[in-house]
Design a protein around this motif. Sequence first.
Motif, PDB file in Angstrom:
ATOM      1  N   VAL A 179       0.755  -1.183  -0.212  1.00 32.50           N
ATOM      2  CA  VAL A 179      -0.013  -0.023   0.034  1.00 32.50           C
ATOM      3  C   VAL A 179       0.943   1.248   0.024  1.00 32.50           C
ATOM      4  N   VAL A 180       0.430   2.106  -0.773  1.00 30.58           N
ATOM      5  CA  VAL A 180       1.610   3.378  -1.167  1.00 30.58           C
ATOM      6  C   VAL A 180       0.883   4.592  -0.818  1.00 30.58           C
ATOM      7  N   VAL A 181       1.039   5.342   0.205  1.00 33.67           N
ATOM      8  CA  VAL A 181       0.471   6.539   0.723  1.00 33.67           C
ATOM      9  C   VAL A 181       1.203   7.756   0.763  1.00 33.67           C
ATOM     10  N   CYS A 182       0.744   8.904   0.285  1.00 37.15           N
ATOM     11  CA  CYS A 182       1.696  10.063   0.633  1.00 37.15           C
ATOM     12  C   CYS A 182       1.677  10.604   1.840  1.00 37.15           C
ATOM     13  N   CYS A 183       2.765  11.314   2.376  1.00 34.17           N
ATOM     14  CA  CYS A 183       3.113  11.425   3.847  1.00 34.17           C
ATOM     15  C   CYS A 183       3.495  13.148   3.857  1.00 34.17           C
ATOM     16  N   GLY A 184       2.835  13.686   4.543  1.00 33.99           N
ATOM     17  CA  GLY A 184       3.243  14.931   5.314  1.00 33.99           C
ATOM     18  C   GLY A 184       3.693  15.042   6.456  1.00 33.99           C
ATOM     19  N   GLY A 185       2.677  15.519   7.516  1.00 36.15           N
ATOM     20  CA  GLY A 185       2.855  15.307   8.854  1.00 36.15           C
ATOM     21  C   GLY A 185       2.737  13.794   9.219  1.00 36.15           C
ATOM     22  N   GLY A 186       2.206  13.074   8.328  1.00 38.26           N
ATOM     23  CA  GLY A 186       2.092  11.461   8.743  1.00 38.26           C
ATOM     24  C   GLY A 186       0.556  11.228   9.020  1.00 38.26           C
ATOM     25  N   GLY A 187      -0.337  12.111   9.340  1.00 45.66           N
ATOM     26  CA  GLY A 187      -1.468  11.723   9.699  1.00 45.66           C
ATOM     27  C   GLY A 187      -2.263  10.536   9.080  1.00 45.66           C
ATOM     28  N   LEU A 188      -2.365  10.677   7.704  1.00 43.15           N
ATOM     29  CA  LEU A 188      -3.083   9.880   6.760  1.00 43.15           C
ATOM     30  C   LEU A 188      -2.264   8.494   6.978  1.00 43.15           C
ATOM     31  N   LEU A 189      -0.978   8.802   6.515  1.00 45.35           N
ATOM     32  CA  LEU A 189      -0.043   7.473   6.488  1.00 45.35           C
ATOM     33  C   LEU A 189      -0.352   6.586   7.689  1.00 45.35           C
ATOM     34  N   ALA A 190      -0.315   7.350   9.190  1.00 41.09           N
ATOM     35  CA  ALA A 190      -0.257   6.641  10.287  1.00 41.09           C
ATOM     36  C   ALA A 190      -1.665   5.946  10.510  1.00 41.09           C
ATOM     37  N   GLY A 191      -2.961   6.558  10.009  1.00 39.26           N
ATOM     38  CA  GLY A 191      -4.213   5.881  10.378  1.00 39.26           C
ATOM     39  C   GLY A 191      -4.238   4.906   9.115  1.00 39.26           C
ATOM     40  N   VAL A 192      -3.750   4.912   7.960  1.00 32.57           N
ATOM     41  CA  VAL A 192      -4.067   3.559   7.025  1.00 32.57           C
ATOM     42  C   VAL A 192      -3.272   2.581   7.534  1.00 32.57           C
ATOM     43  N   ALA A 193      -2.094   2.744   7.767  1.00 28.89           N
ATOM     44  CA  ALA A 193      -1.166   1.910   8.273  1.00 28.89           C
ATOM     45  C   ALA A 193      -1.747   1.027   9.354  1.00 28.89           C
ATOM     46  N   ALA A 194      -2.223   1.842  10.470  1.00 26.50           N
ATOM     47  CA  ALA A 194      -2.752   1.256  11.561  1.00 26.50           C
ATOM     48  C   ALA A 194      -3.736   0.500  11.294  1.00 26.50           C
TER      49      ALA A 194
END
Length: 323
Positions: A179-194
């Motif tokens: 799964v490939v996700v954009c990352c800025g501060g990391g909120g989306l990446l953290a939520g999707v990964a969790a």
Amino acid sequence: MDEASADFITLDMLREARKTVRNSPLGVINTPMIPWSQTTLPLSVSCNIQIKLENLQRTGSFKIRGVANQFARRPKGGHFVTLSAGNYGKSFAYASKHFGSKGKVVMPETAPESRSILIQSFGVEVERVPTSCLINVVNRCVQDDNMTLLHSYDDLDLIAGHASLGMEVLEVVPEPDVVVVCCGGGGLLAGVAAAIKLSGCDKTRIYGVEPEGACTMYKSFTEKKPVRMDTKSIASGLAPPSAGRLPYELCQRYVAGIILVSDEEIKAAVSTLYRAGLVVEPSGSAAFAAIVNDKIPDMEGKNVVCILSGGNIGKDELAHFPD
């Protein structure tokens, strides 16, 4: 909220947040996923890729998911302040108007002026400042003006709301390989990964993608702590001045690695997507850019998910991208 750690995030919490997001009066939608093979997009690797079209989400990006969960857990009619380059600010302003809350968005001067105007159209105040001053101005609003901070990426409720996207992915691809996700501060990446890892997908590799000029999470992984830096990228939504503390903890636990892409690769990705009929902003194109430039390891023959996270780009901005 400052005391929250990665251990606070449980599958039950994410499921509850997903119900909140799904039933929100803000109208969050379950965005479609389409097979890459059914588009005209180029691909040099033989694999099965599904594209999650979060650029079609209410307010034009994934941000409304976290905002829906944040506002559901805050007192109605409050006076909130946040920091945003545009997408979170737009969702924040949309929610503020709906719930009758007062709001202020502190924006970096580098963000497109059109986004400031759009946010103000919802009745929310905007203050544009140098990126290095964002946190200081927000803190001033909290201390001197008695506003409540709704953080745009480092917030437990926000991350739990964003996790709803990961759960939607699993409904279509129950056990993705990558799964490939954009990352800025990391909120989306953290939520999707969790969401994906806590749902039992132990073998799934999740990658975050950052611009080279705004690689706060990449540097945080290297230095083993959240770092700040002077960020600069055409993808302004992926260029906050720091990685979030809680997102960093969750990404350390659940993310396989952070991939970097150049601004030129992001520009080319926006143009390629547009030619295929997909309007995606630079920040929303980062994951796609990493895939088409063969930066994601071991995709051959794999089931891959690419998240297009936002589509807030105006005609004036598109004019600056190559044909």
